[in-house]
Design a protein around this motif. Structure first.
Motif, PDB file in Angstrom:
ATOM      1  N   GLN A   8      -3.592  12.614  11.556  1.00  0.00           N
ATOM      2  CA  GLN A   8      -2.578  11.755  12.148  1.00  0.00           C
ATOM      3  C   GLN A   8      -1.501  11.443  11.109  1.00  0.00           C
ATOM      4  O   GLN A   8      -1.789  10.879  10.049  1.00  0.00           O
ATOM      5  N   ALA A   9      -0.256  11.833  11.403  1.00  0.00           N
ATOM      6  CA  ALA A   9       0.811  11.591  10.439  1.00  0.00           C
ATOM      7  C   ALA A   9       1.024  10.093  10.281  1.00  0.00           C
ATOM      8  O   ALA A   9       0.943   9.353  11.249  1.00  0.00           O
ATOM      9  N   GLY A  10       1.292   9.681   9.041  1.00  0.00           N
ATOM     10  CA  GLY A  10       1.581   8.264   8.785  1.00  0.00           C
ATOM     11  C   GLY A  10       0.352   7.390   8.782  1.00  0.00           C
ATOM     12  O   GLY A  10       0.461   6.178   8.861  1.00  0.00           O
ATOM     13  N   SER A  11      -0.851   7.972   8.672  1.00  0.00           N
ATOM     14  CA  SER A  11      -2.040   7.130   8.658  1.00  0.00           C
ATOM     15  C   SER A  11      -2.703   7.150   7.281  1.00  0.00           C
ATOM     16  O   SER A  11      -2.579   8.113   6.527  1.00  0.00           O
ATOM     17  N   LEU A  12      -3.351   6.045   6.991  1.00  0.00           N
ATOM     18  CA  LEU A  12      -4.123   5.928   5.749  1.00  0.00           C
ATOM     19  C   LEU A  12      -5.484   5.401   6.176  1.00  0.00           C
ATOM     20  O   LEU A  12      -5.560   4.381   6.856  1.00  0.00           O
ATOM     21  N   ALA A  13      -6.532   6.103   5.801  1.00  0.00           N
ATOM     22  CA  ALA A  13      -7.836   5.730   6.358  1.00  0.00           C
ATOM     23  C   ALA A  13      -8.932   5.745   5.309  1.00  0.00           C
ATOM     24  O   ALA A  13      -8.892   6.501   4.336  1.00  0.00           O
ATOM     25  N   LEU A  14      -9.908   4.871   5.537  1.00  0.00           N
ATOM     26  CA  LEU A  14     -11.168   4.921   4.805  1.00  0.00           C
ATOM     27  C   LEU A  14     -12.147   5.649   5.720  1.00  0.00           C
ATOM     28  O   LEU A  14     -12.224   5.338   6.907  1.00  0.00           O
ATOM     29  N   SER A  15     -12.894   6.603   5.170  1.00  0.00           N
ATOM     30  CA  SER A  15     -13.857   7.328   5.990  1.00  0.00           C
ATOM     31  C   SER A  15     -15.218   7.288   5.305  1.00  0.00           C
ATOM     32  O   SER A  15     -15.406   7.889   4.248  1.00  0.00           O
ATOM     33  N   LEU A  54      -9.405  -2.846   0.061  1.00  0.00           N
ATOM     34  CA  LEU A  54      -7.992  -2.669  -0.310  1.00  0.00           C
ATOM     35  C   LEU A  54      -7.861  -2.098  -1.715  1.00  0.00           C
ATOM     36  O   LEU A  54      -6.980  -1.280  -1.983  1.00  0.00           O
ATOM     37  N   LYS A  55      -8.747  -2.536  -2.615  1.00  0.00           N
ATOM     38  CA  LYS A  55      -8.672  -2.004  -3.991  1.00  0.00           C
ATOM     39  C   LYS A  55      -8.900  -0.492  -3.988  1.00  0.00           C
ATOM     40  O   LYS A  55      -8.280   0.234  -4.750  1.00  0.00           O
ATOM     41  N   ILE A  56      -9.794  -0.040  -3.128  1.00  0.00           N
ATOM     42  CA  ILE A  56     -10.058   1.401  -3.054  1.00  0.00           C
ATOM     43  C   ILE A  56      -8.833   2.129  -2.483  1.00  0.00           C
ATOM     44  O   ILE A  56      -8.400   3.155  -3.006  1.00  0.00           O
ATOM     45  N   LEU A  57      -8.220   1.548  -1.452  1.00  0.00           N
ATOM     46  CA  LEU A  57      -7.001   2.176  -0.888  1.00  0.00           C
ATOM     47  C   LEU A  57      -5.841   2.125  -1.875  1.00  0.00           C
ATOM     48  O   LEU A  57      -4.953   2.974  -1.837  1.00  0.00           O
ATOM     49  N   GLY A  58      -5.840   1.123  -2.746  1.00  0.00           N
ATOM     50  CA  GLY A  58      -4.723   0.956  -3.688  1.00  0.00           C
ATOM     51  C   GLY A  58      -4.985   1.592  -5.036  1.00  0.00           C
ATOM     52  O   GLY A  58      -4.204   1.396  -5.973  1.00  0.00           O
ATOM     53  N   GLY A  59      -6.083   2.326  -5.184  1.00  0.00           N
ATOM     54  CA  GLY A  59      -6.346   3.044  -6.430  1.00  0.00           C
ATOM     55  C   GLY A  59      -6.874   2.175  -7.560  1.00  0.00           C
ATOM     56  O   GLY A  59      -6.966   2.620  -8.702  1.00  0.00           O
ATOM     57  N   ALA A  60      -7.253   0.925  -7.277  1.00  0.00           N
ATOM     58  CA  ALA A  60      -7.717   0.036  -8.342  1.00  0.00           C
ATOM     59  C   ALA A  60      -9.232   0.108  -8.534  1.00  0.00           C
ATOM     60  O   ALA A  60      -9.750  -0.336  -9.549  1.00  0.00           O
ATOM     61  N   GLY A  87       3.117   6.310  -2.046  1.00  0.00           N
ATOM     62  CA  GLY A  87       3.784   5.378  -1.128  1.00  0.00           C
ATOM     63  C   GLY A  87       2.926   4.193  -0.726  1.00  0.00           C
ATOM     64  O   GLY A  87       3.175   3.550   0.296  1.00  0.00           O
ATOM     65  N   ILE A  88       1.891   3.883  -1.529  1.00  0.00           N
ATOM     66  CA  ILE A  88       1.006   2.762  -1.194  1.00  0.00           C
ATOM     67  C   ILE A  88       1.297   1.603  -2.144  1.00  0.00           C
ATOM     68  O   ILE A  88       1.014   1.684  -3.349  1.00  0.00           O
ATOM     69  N   GLY A 166       7.359   1.370   0.019  1.00  0.00           N
ATOM     70  CA  GLY A 166       6.336   2.375   0.315  1.00  0.00           C
ATOM     71  C   GLY A 166       6.140   2.553   1.813  1.00  0.00           C
ATOM     72  O   GLY A 166       6.624   1.769   2.628  1.00  0.00           O
ATOM     73  N   ARG A 167       5.394   3.600   2.171  1.00  0.00           N
ATOM     74  CA  ARG A 167       5.054   3.818   3.582  1.00  0.00           C
ATOM     75  C   ARG A 167       3.892   2.946   4.001  1.00  0.00           C
ATOM     76  O   ARG A 167       3.662   2.711   5.169  1.00  0.00           O
ATOM     77  N   PHE A 168       3.115   2.532   2.982  1.00  0.00           N
ATOM     78  CA  PHE A 168       1.930   1.703   3.258  1.00  0.00           C
ATOM     79  C   PHE A 168       2.013   0.449   2.413  1.00  0.00           C
ATOM     80  O   PHE A 168       2.281   0.517   1.213  1.00  0.00           O
ATOM     81  N   LEU A 169       1.791  -0.674   3.060  1.00  0.00           N
ATOM     82  CA  LEU A 169       1.856  -1.941   2.332  1.00  0.00           C
ATOM     83  C   LEU A 169       0.539  -2.674   2.576  1.00  0.00           C
ATOM     84  O   LEU A 169       0.160  -2.923   3.724  1.00  0.00           O
ATOM     85  N   LEU A 170      -0.170  -2.987   1.488  1.00  0.00           N
ATOM     86  CA  LEU A 170      -1.466  -3.658   1.594  1.00  0.00           C
ATOM     87  C   LEU A 170      -1.314  -5.060   1.017  1.00  0.00           C
ATOM     88  O   LEU A 170      -0.919  -5.211  -0.144  1.00  0.00           O
ATOM     89  N   LEU A 171      -1.603  -6.078   1.808  1.00  0.00           N
ATOM     90  CA  LEU A 171      -1.370  -7.459   1.389  1.00  0.00           C
ATOM     91  C   LEU A 171      -2.695  -8.218   1.408  1.00  0.00           C
ATOM     92  O   LEU A 171      -3.276  -8.433   2.476  1.00  0.00           O
TER      93      LEU A 171
END
Ligand SMILES: Nc1ncnc2c1ncn2[C@@H]1O[C@H](COP(=O)(O)OP(=O)(O)OP(=O)(O)O)[C@@H](O)[C@H]1O
Length: 501
Positions: A8-15, A54-60, A87-88, A166-171
């Motif tokens: 899916q274009a434009g998606s960011l997912a944990l699997s 979120l830390k995992i999605l943000g590379g931390a 873009g995260i 960015g394309r993805f914003l995690l707050l």
């Protein structure tokens, strides 16, 4: 639990993401996705695993198992900079602002504007000035970021993340230190960015806020996803149910002390006190009361608490404590006079990170919990067990506080001050980052302390919290607080908000 849509274009997912720090996993095979142009609210009790996700999605943080899928393709995000390159952008719960650097230096950290070999300070300052104005943050680009209030620092961090485009914003709990109008402005911005195609995840404990801003809701519980649904299908009661595991009884929060605001003896008489943003505060505070102090960030209410506890100098005015002149000097002297202070900057002043939960809880009452030079381990354990049960601190009590989630750290600090039984307890944002179940318990404990005769001064950016706990409310406006205070029975959210502006 949903499965992750791939491709899916434009998606960011944990699997199937797993994260373990020691032996037991704290995230246990979690899957959910953020979709282009949608806001996902990520909810759950303290320690549920939201920040870790979120830390995992943000590379931390690196996952112990599972995959991150970006536009359906597996990616490895080993650092936040690599995530940013994809873009995260992230606003972390523990702010990353560097206090010694200026606002502009923080803004352009690792991404300075250059003209030839030189950094282009003029262009950067101009850019920052415009960004600050857009989001209504009154700060000078050249000032040290450390001089900003915690709320303003939070806003600055959000503006920096938004500016990265960015394309993805995690707050992660972006509104925990913001007041109502700042929250409205932020949520409007979030909706606008989503309408422009950005995928946004927002972690919050404020259910009304989640329902107001989200298209899609994910609830985590003990490291699992227990709900993944469209917002339209959900009510606040549904969310509370998934988060806490039980339906809330509206009458559970019975009042534990009468709310007659006046009468009794004056314990603390403050006349025209000034310090920093607090230009002139006059309050008359009776023993055994909860006094709510409300104002927008920087209106002077937190400074008043800081003066009373001796962490900031009093510049003018006078204070009488039980009829005697009181001149605050140091926190140690304030403690000796019976003051306690829960600061709104928990990382800096709230706890000793490498000490256990139990020892942190007795830190402000060591005399009662030691034998000679040693801790009385049995008494410490007993007190820690009691407070942990009441506030739902689920980690083992021998865990060092550094390893707790943000909300659980806040509960430990609150437990410390409840344990101290200060005669006058000063609370700045007592429920910052705390989940809904424990928040109700903290409110009940505040009322119980007052019923037992303690006096409490409570600053909160949430007007609902002020109305929930206070017997009497004082409003701060542009550093001024005067009058006799509004008895709770006469207080109304709208007029208090209006008075504060
Ligand atoms: N560095 C660490 N070492 C060991 N355990 C950790 C560490 N960081 C987090 N944990 C544990 O992982 C669990 C999940 O923490 P996390 O911060 O993701 O929770 P959260 O849902 O964001 O909570 P909160 O609402 O309080 O912010 C908690 O039990 C926490 O104690």
């Amino acid at each position: 639990m949903t499965t992750v849509s791939t491709g899916q274009a434009g998606s960011l997912a944990l699997s199937g993401i797993v994260k373990r720090y020691d032996s037991a996993p704290v995230v246990r095979g979690v899957s959910f996705s953020l979709r282009a142009g949608e806001v996902t609210a990520l909810l759950g009790h303290n320690g549920a695993g939201k920040s870790t996700a979120l830390k995992i999605l943000g590379g931390a943080e690196q996952p112990s198992g599972g995959h991150i899928l970006l536009d359906g393709e597996a990616v490895t995000l080993t650092t936040p900079r690599i995530a940013e390159a994809h873009g995260i952008a992230v606003v972390w719960q523990e702010l990353r602002i560097i206090e010694k650097l200026t606002v502009t230096q923080n803004f352009f950290l690792n991404r300075e504007k250059r003209r030839g070999p030189f950094t282009d300070r003029t262009a950067m300052n101009e850019h920052v000035r415009r960004a600050l104005a857009t989001y209504g943050l009154a700060a000078d680009p050249d000032m040290a970021a450390g001089a900003l209030s915690p709320a303003d620092r939070q806003m600055l961090e959000i503006i920096i993340a938004l500016d990265k485009g960015g394309r993805f914003l995690l707050l992660d709990e972006p509104t925990s230190a913001l007041n109502a109008s700042e929250i409205t402005r932020l949520l409007d911005t979030v909706r606008r960015l989503a309408a422009g195609g950005t995928s946004i995840a927002i972690v919050t404990h404020k259910l009304g806020e989640a329902l107001a801003v989200a298209d899609h809701v994910v609830v985590m519980k003990d490291g699992d996803v227990v709900l993944d649904a469209e917002r339209a299908d959900l009510s606040e009661a549904d969310l509370a149910y998934y988060i806490t595991g039980h339906r809330r009884d509206a009458t559970a929060l019975a009042e534990v002390s009468p709310r007659t605001a006046f009468g009794g003896t004056t314990l603390l008489d403050i006349r025209t006190l000034s310090s920093g943003n607090c230009r002139s505060a006059s309050l008359e505070i009776n023993a055994g009361r909860v006094v709510g102090l409300y104002g927008v960030a920087g209106a002077g209410q937190v400074e008043l608490l800081e003066v009373l506890f001796g962490v900031r100098p009093m510049q003018g005015g006078e204070i009488r404590l039980a009829g005697e002149p009181y001149v605050p000097t140091t926190p140690r002297a304030a403690l000796a006079k019976g003051f306690g202070f829960l600061t709104d900057d928990r990382k800096a002043n709230g706890f000793i990170p490498d000490m256990t939960i139990g020892k942190n809880i007795v830190l402000a009452s060591i005399d009662r919990f030691s034998r000679g030079i040693w801790f009385d381990d049995a008494a410490v354990a007993e007190q820690a067990r009691t407070m942990a049960a009441r506030l739902a601190i689920r980690s083992p009590l021998g865990t060092s506080v550094r390893r707790l989630s943000g909300g659980n750290q806040q509960k430990v600090i609150f437990a410390k001050w409840v344990t101290a039984r200060s005669r006058i307890l000063l609370l700045a944002e007592p429920t910052k980052g705390v989940d809904i179940g424990a928040k109700a318990e903290i409110h009940a404990l505040i009322r119980e302390l007052a019923a037992a005769g303690d006096t409490l001064l409570v600053c909160s950016s949430e007007i609902e919290e002020i109305l929930e706990v206070s017997d009497v409310i004082y409003v701060f406006r542009h550093g001024i607080c005067e009058g006799t205070g509004i008895p709770r029975a006469e207080a109304e959210a709208r007029s208090i908000l209006a008075q504060s502006l």
